[in-house]
Design an enzyme around this catalytic site. Structure first.
Site, PDB file in Angstrom:
ATOM      1  CB  CYS A  92      -6.137  -1.156   0.977  1.00 59.97           C
ATOM      2  SG  CYS A  92      -5.304  -0.212   2.264  1.00 59.97           S
TER       3      CYS A  92
ATOM      4  CG  HIS B 142      -7.373   4.466   5.960  1.00 63.40           C
ATOM      5  ND1 HIS B 142      -6.264   4.525   6.785  1.00 63.40           N
ATOM      6  CD2 HIS B 142      -7.255   3.311   5.274  1.00 63.40           C
ATOM      7  CE1 HIS B 142      -5.512   3.448   6.575  1.00 63.40           C
ATOM      8  NE2 HIS B 142      -6.088   2.690   5.675  1.00 63.40           N
TER       9      HIS B 142
END
Lengths: 275, 209
Positions: A236, A188
């Site tokens: 995650c 990300h």
């Protein structure tokens, strides 16, 4: 994934040789997904998460726990019982708990302090498995979030403890851990990247964070249940080969504070609908 | 004082990336010991032998602290320690079976908390980040495309060794690479690293077709 591949295969037949084949296929997949998202937006009542939000409202109002009281006097930051707009102003520092809390953490706090519920048993397994329905705390969080839908993320995050939480969240976001050396930034920290065919948001970039952070809690089509932000963070960490992060821990709250700060001014669009 | 100088410098330089970095670094640092303690509490459900997953080694500490952009001397240190970490097959043969390699490249299985006890061998999940063969259209883009990897390099012995080493511990070539250290961290066995090397470097592998 299989249906995605079918779409890819079908569209590939139509592609011309002058296009970069892979790029054309990816564009086709994106177009199909966008069509799906638009259909969803055209009919917001098609989102199964609304059933959980409804149930969350009922749970909020129902007397429960050893004290046999409802959560209606719970202070989500705007005063006891104020739910409208509360999610859009969280996480925040709560003096009574002397810590920064997100919506889910605050619900746990109110369950304990108002209803007298011992959360320790619940916290051993607070999130649903694949296919199972989101648990009660998650349903309540979904309802609370839905009562800020259409508002802008406006958590102030200016109290020293809030500033600290955002800074800690940023450090954690960059922290590489586990046998795969992954950090949040592995996936990300750049624009336009993807894992397999899944596009990845650049969560340290306000323009991209604003688009996605406000969609959680969201109904996740791939796991057929509502996933809350605390659960999403755990997911995650699972992929990072870390263990189950404690729901409501300082770590998950700091990461959420950092993401919400980055998404400041973005629309709250919860409950969202994700792949 | 230094912090103030940096802030002024940042203001003068305006939008340059270097200035933004300087500004970010001038903020008071968070005590690393505090972060470690916080993580230990947050992951208290983890088995005792998972403690190392939080701590990380010297290389990861530098990469995390510098956002994967280590200073020149740190980069050299990381490269040297990665080179020293290399282990090779006893028989010296670096090319395994590319067909097995393809299966390893497809699989993302292993080491997640739901993967115990292990039902399958660990995967490398190469396709998550790399384009590798024309047949597989579901590939990620975090890493560079590896299409025709061996063919471009004319299948040389030196490049075969370099490919093996990148899979084993990519930091020997790219300090603070985002790629997992598959060999050093025990994600893949030496035989599996050989199979992936073959997937990249065998003339008959679909990577090179």
């Amino acid at each position: 994934m299989k249906s995605l591949r079918t779409i890819v295969a079908a569209i590939a037949l139509l592609g011309t040789a002058t296009f970069d084949r892979a790029a054309a296929q990816q564009d086709a997949v994106e177009r199909e997904l966008e069509k799906y998202r638009q259909m969803m937006k055209a009919d917001p009542w098609s989102n199964p998460a609304l059933l959980d939000a409804d149930d969350g409202e009922a749970l909020w109002k129902k007397p429960a726990g050893p004290n046999n009281v409802s959560l209606e006097k719970c202070d989500l930051g705007k005063g006891p019982g104020v739910v409208d707009g509360a999610f859009a102003a969280l996480p925040k520092y709560f003096a009574d708990a002397d810590r920064v809390m997100d919506t889910e953490t605050r619900i746990l706090w109110c369950r304990e302090k108002l209803q007298g519920i011992d959360n320790s048993e619940f916290l051993k397994n607070p999130h649903p498995g694949g296919g199972a329905r989101v648990k009660e705390v998650g349903r309540i969080a979904t309802w609370i979030a839905s009562k800020s839908a259409g508002m802008k993320f406006a958590a102030k995050l200016d109290h020293p403890k809030e500033v600290d939480a955002v800074e800690v969240g940023k450090v954690l976001f960059n922290r590489r851990m586990g046998p795969f050396d992954f950090a949040c930034t592995t996936c990300h920290a750049d624009s336009g990247k993807r894992i397999r065919l899944q596009p990845l948001p650049f969560l340290s970039k306000p323009e991209e964070a604003k688009k996605v952070v406000g969609e959680w809690p969201a109904y996740r089509v791939s796991s057929t249940h509502v996933m809350t932000m605390q659960h999403r963070v755990l997911d995650c960490f699972w992929q990072m080969r870390m263990h189950r992060v404690q729901m409501g821990s300082e770590v998950s709250n700091a990461l959420i504070a950092y993401m919400v700060k980055t998404a400041e001014g973005g629309d709250v669009a919860a409950p969202g609908m994700k792949r | 004082m230094i912090s103030k100088t940096k802030t002024i410098l940042a203001a003068v330089l305006g939008v340059s990336v270097a200035a933004t970095l300087a500004l970010a670094q001038s903020k008071p640092a968070i005590d690393p010991a505090r972060i470690d303690a916080m993580l230990k509490t947050a992951f208290k459900a983890a088995p005792a032998d998972w403690a190392g997953r939080i701590e990380g080694d010297e290389t990861m500490k530098i990469c995390s602290a510098t956002n994967n952009a280590p200073k020149a001397d740190d980069a050299k240190k990381i490269e040297a320690s990665a080179k020293a970490s290399m282990k090779y097959p006893d028989d010296g043969k670096l090319l395994g079976d590319w067909q097995k390699g393809e299966r390893i490249a497809q699989s993302g299985y292993g080491m997640r908390f739901t993967d115990y006890p292990a039902a399958n061998p660990n995967g490398g999940n190469c396709y998550a980040c790399h384009q590798m063969t024309k047949q597989e259209v579901s590939y990620g883009t975090i890493g560079p495309s590896l299409l025709e990897y061996g063919k471009i390099r004319k299948f040389t012995e030196a490049d075969t060794k370099a490919a093996y080493e990148k899979i084993y511990n990519s930091h020997a070539v790219f300090p603070c690479s985002l790629m997992p250290r598959f060999g050093l961290n025990g994600i893949l066995s030496i035989d599996q690293v050989k199979d992936l090397t073959a997937l990249l470097m065998s003339p008959d592998s679909p990577v090179n077709k």
